[in-house]
Design a protein around this motif. Sequence first.
Motif, PDB file in Angstrom:
ATOM      1  N   GLU B 101       0.825  -1.202   0.000  1.00  0.00           N
ATOM      2  CA  GLU B 101       0.000   0.000   0.000  1.00  0.00           C
ATOM      3  C   GLU B 101       0.862   1.256   0.000  1.00  0.00           C
ATOM      4  O   GLU B 101       0.510   2.256  -0.627  1.00  0.00           O
ATOM      5  N   GLN B 102       1.992   1.201   0.660  1.00  0.00           N
ATOM      6  CA  GLN B 102       2.893   2.356   0.635  1.00  0.00           C
ATOM      7  C   GLN B 102       3.366   2.641  -0.781  1.00  0.00           C
ATOM      8  O   GLN B 102       3.441   3.802  -1.200  1.00  0.00           O
ATOM      9  N   ALA B 103       3.665   1.583  -1.508  1.00  0.00           N
ATOM     10  CA  ALA B 103       4.114   1.758  -2.892  1.00  0.00           C
ATOM     11  C   ALA B 103       2.995   2.359  -3.734  1.00  0.00           C
ATOM     12  O   ALA B 103       3.208   3.280  -4.530  1.00  0.00           O
ATOM     13  N   VAL B 104       1.793   1.846  -3.542  1.00  0.00           N
ATOM     14  CA  VAL B 104       0.621   2.367  -4.261  1.00  0.00           C
ATOM     15  C   VAL B 104       0.444   3.852  -3.974  1.00  0.00           C
ATOM     16  O   VAL B 104       0.316   4.672  -4.892  1.00  0.00           O
ATOM     17  N   ASN B 105       0.477   4.201  -2.693  1.00  0.00           N
ATOM     18  CA  ASN B 105       0.301   5.601  -2.321  1.00  0.00           C
ATOM     19  C   ASN B 105       1.368   6.490  -2.945  1.00  0.00           C
ATOM     20  O   ASN B 105       1.070   7.566  -3.466  1.00  0.00           O
ATOM     21  N   ALA B 106       2.610   6.021  -2.905  1.00  0.00           N
ATOM     22  CA  ALA B 106       3.712   6.835  -3.413  1.00  0.00           C
ATOM     23  C   ALA B 106       3.536   7.118  -4.900  1.00  0.00           C
ATOM     24  O   ALA B 106       3.689   8.252  -5.357  1.00  0.00           O
ATOM     25  N   VAL B 107       3.194   6.078  -5.646  1.00  0.00           N
ATOM     26  CA  VAL B 107       3.052   6.259  -7.093  1.00  0.00           C
ATOM     27  C   VAL B 107       1.843   7.137  -7.424  1.00  0.00           C
ATOM     28  O   VAL B 107       1.925   8.026  -8.277  1.00  0.00           O
ATOM     29  N   MET B 108       0.753   6.912  -6.723  1.00  0.00           N
ATOM     30  CA  MET B 108      -0.413   7.769  -6.962  1.00  0.00           C
ATOM     31  C   MET B 108      -0.095   9.220  -6.604  1.00  0.00           C
ATOM     32  O   MET B 108      -0.467  10.142  -7.333  1.00  0.00           O
ATOM     33  N   ASP B 109       0.581   9.413  -5.493  1.00  0.00           N
ATOM     34  CA  ASP B 109       0.916  10.776  -5.067  1.00  0.00           C
ATOM     35  C   ASP B 109       1.703  11.525  -6.126  1.00  0.00           C
ATOM     36  O   ASP B 109       1.490  12.717  -6.331  1.00  0.00           O
ATOM     37  N   ASP B 110       2.651  10.839  -6.789  1.00  0.00           N
ATOM     38  CA  ASP B 110       3.432  11.483  -7.840  1.00  0.00           C
ATOM     39  C   ASP B 110       2.508  12.063  -8.902  1.00  0.00           C
ATOM     40  O   ASP B 110       2.638  13.216  -9.305  1.00  0.00           O
ATOM     41  N   ALA B 111       1.579  11.233  -9.350  1.00  0.00           N
ATOM     42  CA  ALA B 111       0.679  11.667 -10.416  1.00  0.00           C
ATOM     43  C   ALA B 111      -0.201  12.824  -9.948  1.00  0.00           C
ATOM     44  O   ALA B 111      -0.361  13.826 -10.660  1.00  0.00           O
ATOM     45  N   PHE B 112      -0.721  12.698  -8.744  1.00  0.00           N
ATOM     46  CA  PHE B 112      -1.596  13.760  -8.246  1.00  0.00           C
ATOM     47  C   PHE B 112      -0.829  15.050  -8.018  1.00  0.00           C
ATOM     48  O   PHE B 112      -1.332  16.137  -8.295  1.00  0.00           O
ATOM     49  N   ALA B 113       0.405  14.927  -7.541  1.00  0.00           N
ATOM     50  CA  ALA B 113       1.206  16.130  -7.300  1.00  0.00           C
ATOM     51  C   ALA B 113       1.451  16.870  -8.610  1.00  0.00           C
ATOM     52  O   ALA B 113       1.372  18.099  -8.669  1.00  0.00           O
ATOM     53  N   ALA B 114       1.729  16.121  -9.669  1.00  0.00           N
ATOM     54  CA  ALA B 114       1.976  16.759 -10.970  1.00  0.00           C
ATOM     55  C   ALA B 114       0.715  17.475 -11.450  1.00  0.00           C
ATOM     56  O   ALA B 114       0.778  18.611 -11.928  1.00  0.00           O
ATOM     57  N   ALA B 115      -0.416  16.803 -11.308  1.00  0.00           N
ATOM     58  CA  ALA B 115      -1.670  17.399 -11.768  1.00  0.00           C
ATOM     59  C   ALA B 115      -2.020  18.631 -10.942  1.00  0.00           C
ATOM     60  O   ALA B 115      -2.469  19.648 -11.486  1.00  0.00           O
ATOM     61  N   GLU B 116      -1.787  18.553  -9.654  1.00  0.00           N
ATOM     62  CA  GLU B 116      -2.097  19.704  -8.806  1.00  0.00           C
ATOM     63  C   GLU B 116      -1.180  20.879  -9.135  1.00  0.00           C
ATOM     64  O   GLU B 116      -1.630  22.020  -9.184  1.00  0.00           O
ATOM     65  N   ALA B 117       0.081  20.571  -9.374  1.00  0.00           N
ATOM     66  CA  ALA B 117       1.022  21.646  -9.715  1.00  0.00           C
ATOM     67  C   ALA B 117       0.572  22.361 -10.980  1.00  0.00           C
ATOM     68  O   ALA B 117       0.590  23.587 -11.059  1.00  0.00           O
ATOM     69  N   LEU B 118       0.134  21.581 -11.963  1.00  0.00           N
ATOM     70  CA  LEU B 118      -0.324  22.201 -13.208  1.00  0.00           C
ATOM     71  C   LEU B 118      -1.574  23.045 -12.954  1.00  0.00           C
ATOM     72  O   LEU B 118      -1.708  24.159 -13.458  1.00  0.00           O
ATOM     73  N   LEU B 119      -2.471  22.523 -12.164  1.00  0.00           N
ATOM     74  CA  LEU B 119      -3.699  23.267 -11.873  1.00  0.00           C
ATOM     75  C   LEU B 119      -3.368  24.605 -11.220  1.00  0.00           C
ATOM     76  O   LEU B 119      -3.876  25.652 -11.637  1.00  0.00           O
ATOM     77  N   LEU B 120      -2.480  24.582 -10.236  1.00  0.00           N
ATOM     78  CA  LEU B 120      -2.144  25.815  -9.521  1.00  0.00           C
ATOM     79  C   LEU B 120      -1.419  26.796 -10.435  1.00  0.00           C
ATOM     80  O   LEU B 120      -1.592  28.008 -10.328  1.00  0.00           O
ATOM     81  N   GLU B 121      -0.621  26.243 -11.337  1.00  0.00           N
ATOM     82  CA  GLU B 121       0.069  27.083 -12.323  1.00  0.00           C
ATOM     83  C   GLU B 121      -0.966  27.799 -13.198  1.00  0.00           C
ATOM     84  O   GLU B 121      -0.869  28.998 -13.456  1.00  0.00           O
TER      85      GLU B 121
END
Lengths: 153, 153
Positions: B101-121
């Motif tokens: 589950e930690q691995a799952v969370n880490a990989v999902m977080d990467d994708a969400f972080a990128a999407a959030e960064a773009l949104l805020l930009e």
Amino acid sequence: MKRDSRLSMVLHALLHMADHEGPMSSEVLAKCMCTNPVVVRRTMGLLREAGLVRATRGAAGGWELAVPLEGVTLRQLHEALGEPTVFAIGHKNEAPGCLVEQAVNAVMDDAFAAAEALLLERFAAVTLADLAKEFSARFAAHRSGVKARIAKG
Amino acid sequence: MKRDSRLSMVLHALLHMADHEGPMSSEVLAKCMCTNPVVVRRTMGLLREAGLVRATRGAAGGWELAVPLEGVTLRQLHEALGEPTVFAIGHKNEAPGCLVEQAVNAVMDDAFAAAEALLLERFAAVTLADLAKEFSARFAAHRSGVKARIAKG
DNA sequence: GCGAATCGTAATATTAAAAGTTACGATTAA
DNA sequence: TTAATCGTAACTTTTAATATTACGATTCGC
């Protein structure tokens, strides 16, 4: 609203299934996910409809992967789950009469569409095999950490 | 969960305020937003704390912009609202013991972080003035549509 | 000063969506 | 035949946002 954690849940489940000989029951998966067998059936059922897993009924039945780990991306899973709403932020009115609000919605939609597109692109670039690799790396790190603690006393 | 519609709401409110001489009361804004005056006070209160609007109490009081339209981005508003959770999709457990589950969370977080960064930009690139411009365009289009309909019939 | 309009805010209620639960029929292996 | 299992409908609980009620504090006009 609660956040939708089904993608997280199925990823977790699929990786455990990949590492397990023979089918795993909803009951066992539910324990592992800290959830309920019916929730597992409901959610895995969507993956079954998408052809990603197989369910066998009866004694010694359960859930199995129907495709290789390399053949499934997060995006496919997201789609199998019915492409649930990605954002927790939305419009006050979806189809307002007020032109000001229409302008607000349009501009916000642009930004959200771009972010969602990027998210889905990222999802499409990650397979279950990639996740399994990420897990292995963590497992190796964990083991060496344990060894170090044991050596230390 | 319901989706957070406060950003949508404040954008709508601010544009109306920009187009209005003197302060607008929570009551009037609430009517306009199809909501409740207390919700308006609560939400606009966050913008007041960020210095983006002014509230004057007492008779003939209400809300006014404290900065020029060019000086406020969607991102600033998002921040003023306390940077609410962007995604409706999340983890089953935030801090799981299970390494899978930690691995799952880490990989999902990467994708969400990128999407959030773009949104805020994207949010950072849009000012209230841009929104006002978008509104003007729609208003012009609307007017010419009305004229055409009148001419036709 | 008085009264009405207004914000500030606490306390509580309502609503929407996700998740959980109960129940039971259908299927299958032993 | 029995026990384990999925499939699924119906209902309940939980969570987070939103709405509502209530009332004190402030300000304007008189």
